[in-house]
Design an enzyme around this catalytic site. Structure first.
Site, mmCIF file in Angstrom:
data_model
loop_
_atom_site.group_PDB
_atom_site.id
_atom_site.type_symbol
_atom_site.label_atom_id
_atom_site.label_comp_id
_atom_site.label_asym_id
_atom_site.label_seq_id
_atom_site.Cartn_x
_atom_site.Cartn_y
_atom_site.Cartn_z
ATOM 1 N N HIS A 1 -68.908 -31.514 -36.225
ATOM 2 C CA HIS A 1 -69.206 -32.860 -36.751
ATOM 3 C C HIS A 1 -67.965 -33.274 -37.530
ATOM 4 C CE1 HIS A 1 -69.864 -30.260 -40.124
ATOM 5 N NE2 HIS A 1 -69.601 -31.292 -40.894
ATOM 6 N N HIS B 1 -65.122 -30.273 -38.320
ATOM 7 C CA HIS B 1 -65.173 -28.888 -38.770
ATOM 8 C C HIS B 1 -66.588 -28.337 -38.594
ATOM 9 C CE1 HIS B 1 -66.857 -28.937 -43.150
ATOM 10 N NE2 HIS B 1 -67.422 -29.881 -42.451
ATOM 11 N N GLU C 1 -65.154 -35.571 -49.500
ATOM 12 C CA GLU C 1 -65.674 -35.353 -48.146
ATOM 13 C C GLU C 1 -66.662 -36.453 -47.787
ATOM 14 O OE1 GLU C 1 -66.996 -31.217 -46.259
ATOM 15 O OE2 GLU C 1 -68.671 -32.305 -47.112
#
Ligand code: NI
Length: 137
Positions: free
Chosen positions: A39, A14, A126
């Site tokens: 990345h 994203h 994340e």
């Protein structure tokens, strides 16, 4: 009331950026997540549902059904994809973990209701150190 959490993992690319900002300003505001050449992250998704135990089965719901719906509605669409450009339910959305969590909630909520349970929480990690939780409000 009982709560059950299913974990799934996906890998995706994203970029966080605003069109109207220069690359420099995007890097200032969004940091490494604004790399102009994309990345990736190894995301973890935790879907928590809640409800009453079915006295006949002793289960809240069949966890295979939960796994299948998460994979069908979410994982197959995001895994090894670019979240900014390839995912129908993220079209025209900013791809912060916060926004992704809300979008996943919206994809799953009705499906889980149809299975006889309620969606309680969508949590996304994340990185090892950062996670977001959304409870529908
Ligand atoms: Ni990022």
């Amino acid at each position: 009331m009982i709560y059950i959490t299913r974990r799934e993992r996906f890998t995706a690319a994203h970029r966080l950026f605003k069109e109207e900002y220069s690359d420099e300003k995007n890097m200032d505001v969004f940091g490494k997540c604004s790399n102009p050449n994309w990345h990736g992250h190894n995301y973890e998704l935790f879907v928590t549902i809640k409800g009453e135990i079915d006295p006949e089965t002793g289960f809240l719901i069949n966890l295979v059904d939960l796994k299948n719906i998460i994979r069908e509605k979410i994982i197959t669409k995001v895994d090894h994809k670019n979240l900014n450009i390839e995912v129908d339910f993220l079209k025209n959305k900013f791809t912060s973990t916060e926004v992704i969590a809300i979008a996943i909630w919206e994809e799953l909520e009705n499906n889980i209701k149809q299975m006889g349970a309620s969606l309680h929480c969508v949590k996304i990690s994340e990185t090892e150190n950062n996670s977001v939780e959304y409870y529908g409000e």
